[in-house]
Design a protein around this motif. Structure first.
Motif, mmCIF file in Angstrom:
data_model
loop_
_atom_site.group_PDB
_atom_site.id
_atom_site.type_symbol
_atom_site.label_atom_id
_atom_site.label_comp_id
_atom_site.label_asym_id
_atom_site.label_seq_id
_atom_site.Cartn_x
_atom_site.Cartn_y
_atom_site.Cartn_z
ATOM 1 N N ARG A 1 0.808 -1.218 0.000
ATOM 2 C CA ARG A 1 0.000 0.000 0.000
ATOM 3 C C ARG A 1 0.842 1.270 0.000
ATOM 4 N NH1 ARG A 1 -5.320 -1.237 -1.144
ATOM 5 N NH2 ARG A 1 -5.732 0.902 -0.533
ATOM 6 N N HIS A 2 2.141 1.136 0.256
ATOM 7 C CA HIS A 2 3.044 2.290 0.343
ATOM 8 C C HIS A 2 2.633 3.222 1.484
ATOM 9 C CE1 HIS A 2 4.811 0.861 -3.349
ATOM 10 N NE2 HIS A 2 3.651 0.932 -3.947
ATOM 11 N N TRP A 3 2.110 2.628 2.553
ATOM 12 C CA TRP A 3 1.789 3.390 3.758
ATOM 13 C C TRP A 3 2.995 3.404 4.683
ATOM 14 C CZ3 TRP A 3 -3.341 0.360 4.968
ATOM 15 C CH2 TRP A 3 -4.355 0.806 4.102
ATOM 16 N N ASP A 4 3.249 4.535 5.310
ATOM 17 C CA ASP A 4 4.252 4.576 6.367
ATOM 18 C C ASP A 4 3.721 3.826 7.583
ATOM 19 O OD1 ASP A 4 5.822 6.071 4.734
ATOM 20 O OD2 ASP A 4 5.763 7.905 5.939
ATOM 21 N N VAL A 5 4.607 3.149 8.274
ATOM 22 C CA VAL A 5 4.241 2.384 9.472
ATOM 23 C C VAL A 5 5.283 2.647 10.554
ATOM 24 C CG1 VAL A 5 3.097 0.553 8.157
ATOM 25 C CG2 VAL A 5 5.524 0.334 8.701
ATOM 26 N N PHE A 6 4.864 2.472 11.798
ATOM 27 C CA PHE A 6 5.842 2.490 12.890
ATOM 28 C C PHE A 6 5.314 1.642 14.035
ATOM 29 C CE2 PHE A 6 3.054 5.974 14.022
ATOM 30 C CZ PHE A 6 3.031 6.000 15.408
ATOM 31 N N PRO A 7 6.222 1.021 14.803
ATOM 32 C CA PRO A 7 5.805 0.166 15.917
ATOM 33 C C PRO A 7 5.452 0.987 17.146
ATOM 34 C CG PRO A 7 8.192 0.135 15.708
ATOM 35 C CD PRO A 7 7.680 0.980 14.586
ATOM 36 N N PRO B 1 -4.296 0.751 25.857
ATOM 37 C CA PRO B 1 -3.218 -0.188 26.166
ATOM 38 C C PRO B 1 -2.760 -0.985 24.957
ATOM 39 C CG PRO B 1 -5.006 -0.343 27.777
ATOM 40 C CD PRO B 1 -5.505 0.498 26.660
ATOM 41 N N GLY B 2 -1.448 -0.940 24.712
ATOM 42 C CA GLY B 2 -0.873 -1.709 23.628
ATOM 43 C C GLY B 2 -1.079 -1.133 22.246
ATOM 44 N N ALA B 3 -1.487 0.138 22.142
ATOM 45 C CA ALA B 3 -1.806 0.678 20.804
ATOM 46 C C ALA B 3 -1.526 2.172 20.706
ATOM 47 C CB ALA B 3 -3.256 0.386 20.462
ATOM 48 N N TRP C 1 9.984 -4.575 13.452
ATOM 49 C CA TRP C 1 9.133 -5.529 14.175
ATOM 50 C C TRP C 1 9.882 -6.798 14.568
ATOM 51 C CZ3 TRP C 1 6.581 -1.645 11.817
ATOM 52 C CH2 TRP C 1 5.444 -1.161 12.475
ATOM 53 N N SER C 2 11.001 -7.061 13.930
ATOM 54 C CA SER C 2 11.820 -8.192 14.364
ATOM 55 C C SER C 2 12.415 -7.916 15.749
ATOM 56 C CB SER C 2 12.945 -8.458 13.359
ATOM 57 O OG SER C 2 12.422 -8.897 12.118
ATOM 58 N N LYS C 3 12.645 -6.640 16.054
ATOM 59 C CA LYS C 3 13.180 -6.277 17.366
ATOM 60 C C LYS C 3 12.127 -6.429 18.458
ATOM 61 C CE LYS C 3 16.458 -2.885 15.510
ATOM 62 N NZ LYS C 3 16.811 -1.425 15.443
ATOM 63 N N GLN C 4 10.863 -6.142 18.126
ATOM 64 C CA GLN C 4 9.774 -6.284 19.103
ATOM 65 C C GLN C 4 8.529 -6.779 18.352
ATOM 66 O OE1 GLN C 4 7.713 -7.227 21.496
ATOM 67 N NE2 GLN C 4 9.266 -6.159 22.741
ATOM 68 N N PRO C 5 8.419 -8.111 18.179
ATOM 69 C CA PRO C 5 7.345 -8.675 17.353
ATOM 70 C C PRO C 5 5.940 -8.399 17.869
ATOM 71 C CG PRO C 5 9.095 -10.290 17.735
ATOM 72 C CD PRO C 5 9.351 -9.146 18.656
ATOM 73 N N ARG C 6 5.798 -8.062 19.148
ATOM 74 C CA ARG C 6 4.459 -7.823 19.703
ATOM 75 C C ARG C 6 4.016 -6.371 19.574
ATOM 76 N NH1 ARG C 6 4.834 -9.686 25.641
ATOM 77 N NH2 ARG C 6 6.970 -8.917 25.371
ATOM 78 N N ALA C 7 4.862 -5.509 19.017
ATOM 79 C CA ALA C 7 4.528 -4.086 18.923
ATOM 80 C C ALA C 7 3.304 -3.867 18.038
ATOM 81 C CB ALA C 7 5.719 -3.305 18.373
ATOM 82 N N SER C 8 2.467 -2.940 18.456
ATOM 83 C CA SER C 8 1.295 -2.590 17.654
ATOM 84 C C SER C 8 1.729 -1.989 16.324
ATOM 85 C CB SER C 8 0.420 -1.598 18.422
ATOM 86 O OG SER C 8 1.181 -0.481 18.865
ATOM 87 N N VAL C 9 0.833 -2.061 15.345
ATOM 88 C CA VAL C 9 1.093 -1.492 14.018
ATOM 89 C C VAL C 9 0.347 -0.172 13.925
ATOM 90 C CG1 VAL C 9 0.920 -1.819 11.532
ATOM 91 C CG2 VAL C 9 1.325 -3.795 13.031
ATOM 92 N N LEU C 10 1.084 0.919 13.845
ATOM 93 C CA LEU C 10 0.498 2.249 13.797
ATOM 94 C C LEU C 10 0.808 2.916 12.465
ATOM 95 C CD1 LEU C 10 1.423 3.412 17.423
ATOM 96 C CD2 LEU C 10 -0.638 2.226 16.641
#
Length: 228
Positions: free
Chosen positions: A35-41, A64-66, A88-97
């Protein structure tokens, strides 16, 4: 019922799957790559004493968590699938923002108004973008960036004010949580309309405002009537 193919979890009893790290990582990579969307954890959920709490350690955390982990979130957002996979490899449980105001803005409305608007938009054969549904009963319609600068005038032109009908625009300097992010124990953000090749090109806010404002105005009027 309308939207059966594209609507997920529209009942209160819908099962919310466990939030797995590989699902979050794969989703973040896919959003950036396809989608060419920017993402951050963002933050994530930690299990403690039989319940889940936010990694920020605030006992009164509203989402919480988001949410973002710090004020530098905008600089950390990336549109690179390779970078997203590394983050996300550094913190696989991080929310997708997803930052708004870049490749899209989001129109945030009450869930009941959102489903009413979707039905009207289908009948009108309007071009729609992706739509999310959040655990706190909100729906977010993705539109072209710049909507935040237009919404007030558009809504007032239709006879309402955004505040009166509970229509909020997420634009520059803000972000939204993307599926399959979970928010505390209340459930996961889900797609009411999934991103597909057919909705790669987002609509202008002008195209959706009339049915959205009508639906939000009707919902606001019914809510006022319930209170009297």
């Amino acid at each position: 019922m309308l939207f059966v193919e594209e609507t997920i979890g529209v009942t209160d009893t819908a099962h919310i799957p466990q939030q797995r790290g590989d699902q979050l990582l794969d989703s973040a990579v896919r959003y950036a790559e396809e989608r060419h969307w920017d993402v951050f954890p963002g933050t994530w959920l930690e299990a403690a004493d039989g319940r889940e709490t936010c990694s920020c350690e605030r006992t009164d955390c509203p989402v919480p968590g988001a949410h973002a982990t710090g004020p530098d979130w905008a600089a950390r957002a990336t549109g690179s699938a390779v970078a997203a996979r590394r983050l996300w490899s550094k913190q696989p449980r991080a929310s997708v923002l997803l930052p708004t105001g870049r490749t899209f803005d989001a129109l945030d409305v009450p869930e009941s108004a959102g489903f009413l608007a979707l039905a009207r938009m289908e009948r009108m054969e309007l071009t729609l973008g992706p739509v999310t549904r959040t655990p706190d009963r909100r729906m977010l319609f993705f539109v072209l960036p710049g909507a935040a600068l237009k919404v007030d005038d558009l809504v007032r032109g239709l006879g309402w004010t955004p505040e009166a009908i509970d229509l909020v625009t997420r634009g520059e300097g803000e972000y939204v949580a993307a599926p399959p992010t979970r928010i505390g124990g209340s459930g996961a953000v889900q797609w009411a309309r999934r991103p597909t090749h057919a909705n790669r090109w987002l609509p202008d806010v002008e195209d959706l405002m009339s049915p959205l404002a009508y639906a939000c105005g009707r919902e606001a009027a019914e809510e006022r009537a319930r209170r009297t």
